[in-house]
Design an enzyme around this catalytic site. Sequence first.
Site, PDB file in Angstrom:
ATOM      1  N   LEU A  15      27.348 -39.563-121.757  1.00 30.69           N
ATOM      2  CA  LEU A  15      27.694 -38.804-120.550  1.00 30.69           C
ATOM      3  C   LEU A  15      28.693 -39.552-119.669  1.00 30.69           C
ATOM      4  CD1 LEU A  15      24.147 -37.448-119.597  1.00 30.69           C
ATOM      5  CD2 LEU A  15      25.909 -36.382-121.026  1.00 30.69           C
ATOM      6  N   TYR A 145      30.671 -59.084-116.890  1.00 31.19           N
ATOM      7  CA  TYR A 145      31.108 -58.044-117.833  1.00 31.19           C
ATOM      8  C   TYR A 145      31.973 -58.664-118.937  1.00 31.19           C
ATOM      9  CZ  TYR A 145      33.712 -53.832-119.325  1.00 31.19           C
ATOM     10  OH  TYR A 145      34.291 -52.819-120.045  1.00 31.19           O
TER      11      TYR A 145
HETATM   12  P1  NAD Z   1      30.545 -45.268-118.084  1.00 26.59           P
HETATM   13  O1  NAD Z   1      29.896 -46.164-117.093  1.00 26.59           O
HETATM   14  O2  NAD Z   1      31.374 -44.142-117.592  1.00 26.59           O
HETATM   15  O3  NAD Z   1      29.440 -44.655-119.055  1.00 26.59           O
HETATM   16  C1  NAD Z   1      28.370 -45.403-119.553  1.00 26.59           C
HETATM   17  C2  NAD Z   1      27.237 -44.448-119.886  1.00 26.59           C
HETATM   18  O4  NAD Z   1      26.144 -45.223-120.370  1.00 26.59           O
HETATM   19  C3  NAD Z   1      26.721 -43.674-118.665  1.00 26.59           C
HETATM   20  O5  NAD Z   1      26.693 -42.281-118.954  1.00 26.59           O
HETATM   21  C4  NAD Z   1      25.331 -44.209-118.441  1.00 26.59           C
HETATM   22  O6  NAD Z   1      24.410 -43.261-117.939  1.00 26.59           O
HETATM   23  C5  NAD Z   1      24.962 -44.679-119.834  1.00 26.59           C
HETATM   24  N1  NAD Z   1      23.916 -45.703-119.821  1.00 26.59           N
HETATM   25  C6  NAD Z   1      23.707 -46.678-118.914  1.00 26.59           C
HETATM   26  N2  NAD Z   1      22.644 -47.403-119.233  1.00 26.59           N
HETATM   27  C7  NAD Z   1      22.155 -46.885-120.381  1.00 26.59           C
HETATM   28  C8  NAD Z   1      21.043 -47.210-121.198  1.00 26.59           C
HETATM   29  N3  NAD Z   1      20.216 -48.217-120.902  1.00 26.59           N
HETATM   30  N4  NAD Z   1      20.837 -46.472-122.313  1.00 26.59           N
HETATM   31  C9  NAD Z   1      21.658 -45.428-122.618  1.00 26.59           C
HETATM   32  N5  NAD Z   1      22.710 -45.069-121.871  1.00 26.59           N
HETATM   33  C10 NAD Z   1      22.958 -45.789-120.766  1.00 26.59           C
HETATM   34  O7  NAD Z   1      31.378 -46.204-119.075  1.00 26.59           O
HETATM   35  P2  NAD Z   1      32.671 -45.806-119.928  1.00 26.59           P
HETATM   36  O8  NAD Z   1      33.849 -45.997-119.061  1.00 26.59           O
HETATM   37  O9  NAD Z   1      32.464 -44.530-120.618  1.00 26.59           O
HETATM   38  O10 NAD Z   1      32.688 -47.018-120.950  1.00 26.59           O
HETATM   39  C11 NAD Z   1      32.062 -46.921-122.201  1.00 26.59           C
HETATM   40  C12 NAD Z   1      32.258 -48.235-122.923  1.00 26.59           C
HETATM   41  O11 NAD Z   1      33.655 -48.527-123.020  1.00 26.59           O
HETATM   42  C13 NAD Z   1      31.630 -49.447-122.230  1.00 26.59           C
HETATM   43  O12 NAD Z   1      31.172 -50.352-123.200  1.00 26.59           O
HETATM   44  C14 NAD Z   1      32.783 -50.058-121.494  1.00 26.59           C
HETATM   45  O13 NAD Z   1      32.611 -51.421-121.293  1.00 26.59           O
HETATM   46  C15 NAD Z   1      33.929 -49.797-122.449  1.00 26.59           C
HETATM   47  N6  NAD Z   1      35.230 -49.808-121.780  1.00 26.59           N
HETATM   48  C16 NAD Z   1      35.563 -48.839-120.868  1.00 26.59           C
HETATM   49  C17 NAD Z   1      36.791 -48.895-120.242  1.00 26.59           C
HETATM   50  C18 NAD Z   1      37.208 -47.851-119.231  1.00 26.59           C
HETATM   51  O14 NAD Z   1      38.266 -48.005-118.603  1.00 26.59           O
HETATM   52  N7  NAD Z   1      36.436 -46.791-119.037  1.00 26.59           N
HETATM   53  C19 NAD Z   1      37.689 -49.919-120.551  1.00 26.59           C
HETATM   54  C20 NAD Z   1      37.303 -50.900-121.451  1.00 26.59           C
HETATM   55  C21 NAD Z   1      36.075 -50.828-122.091  1.00 26.59           C
HETATM   56  N1  SER Z   2      38.114 -50.352-117.096  1.00 30.25           N
HETATM   57  C1  SER Z   2      37.213 -51.431-117.290  1.00 30.25           C
HETATM   58  C2  SER Z   2      36.820 -52.056-116.003  1.00 30.25           C
HETATM   59  O1  SER Z   2      37.623 -52.000-115.089  1.00 30.25           O
HETATM   60  C3  SER Z   2      37.833 -52.472-118.188  1.00 30.25           C
HETATM   61  O2  SER Z   2      36.951 -52.784-119.169  1.00 30.25           O
HETATM   62  O3  SER Z   2      35.770 -52.599-115.905  1.00 30.25           O
END
Ligand code: NAD
Ligand code: SER
Length: 318
Positions: A15, A145
């Site tokens: 989500l 992180y």
């Molecule tokens: P987000 O915070 O939008 O979504 C994370 C989801 O995980 C949320 O829906 C939350 O409810 C769920 N969650 C939290 N704790 C949980 C648990 N214990 N069990 C099950 N679900 C749980 O994060 P995102 O931006 O979608 O990122 C997803 C992944 O990609 C992460 O590993 C993040 O580090 C990585 N990432 C994201 C970005 C970015 O810019 N969005 C950049 C680099 C890496």
């Molecule tokens: N978009 C992410 C953050 O700012 C990079 O992993 O945490």
Amino acid sequence: MPRNKEGKTLVIGALGQIGQDLLDALYTKYGVDQVVAADIRHPQTPTAGPFRVLDVMDRSALFRLIEEEDIRRLYNLAAILSARGEQNPALAWDLNMVGLLNSLEAARETQLEQIFWPSSIAVFGPHSPRANTPQYCTMDPNTVYGISKLAGERWCEYYAEKYGVDVRSIRYPGLISYKAAPGGGTTDYAVAIFHEALKHGQYTSFLCKGTYLPMMYMPDAIRATLQLMDAPKESIKIRSSYNLGGISFAPEELAAEIKKHIPHFRCSYESDFRQKIADSWPGSIDDSHAQKDWGWEIEYDMAAMTADMLAHLEGVTA
Ligand code: NAD
Ligand code: SER
């Protein structure tokens, strides 16, 4: 349409910002009934395919779900991102590490075909080269992180080499999207700026002018993810995580691009604790390994991304 004849795909953290876009892409690829979305919270509107509440830190619940749903591929997106992680370092470490280790153990013990786990540009630190940061260099992350992502990368490589787990990973840049709000990262300004520009014609950036960071539009990030997962096993040379470059810009450059569409838009700059995090990260990334190993090529530049973001959000905020 290719069907998962032998088992389904599970997306944990479905989500969140990436999950919402990834789900749609996986529904298209496999069919909605073949993709199980899981998250610790309930969806506000029902997902198109099956949904299960799951805490990724609960190993037996994860194993049960995998067995009950006949899961063969797993995407673990559950994490606490950089800015939120600094508010609660112990929880960020627990979720980011235990969630990954549970997923890797599930992959090993239930012999999943594939597992995807995202890393981040946050694995780099103040002593990493800032420009065109290479795949291999000094890495001294100074956020919980970033530390969890770097440790996670080492675990991924360990499970691939020691147990033959087919784990694949990308160091995503900051991701920009319109379907779901970002979850508490340092790059979130680059999403908020669009919403505020459309709603109020102004935005105060929490990163100051001149803060270059690697960013990517979500359609490119999803395409990269599926491309990596579809690549033949033998072409995946990096089992820790692949650098992915994206587009590099500073807040004032994005503001100027938005102003081309919304001429009255004004952006001001008041940095907060996230500035220090951004200053420790690369400004741009060398992703030549991804290009060479699995044919990665970016599509969206800043202008194309801005136009597409505004076109989608205009309908939402009108
Ligand atoms: P987000 O915070 O939008 O979504 C994370 C989801 O995980 C949320 O829906 C939350 O409810 C769920 N969650 C939290 N704790 C949980 C648990 N214990 N069990 C099950 N679900 C749980 O994060 P995102 O931006 O979608 O990122 C997803 C992944 O990609 C992460 O590993 C993040 O580090 C990585 N990432 C994201 C970005 C970015 O810019 N969005 C950049 C680099 C890496
Ligand atoms: N978009 C992410 C953050 O700012 C990079 O992993 O945490």
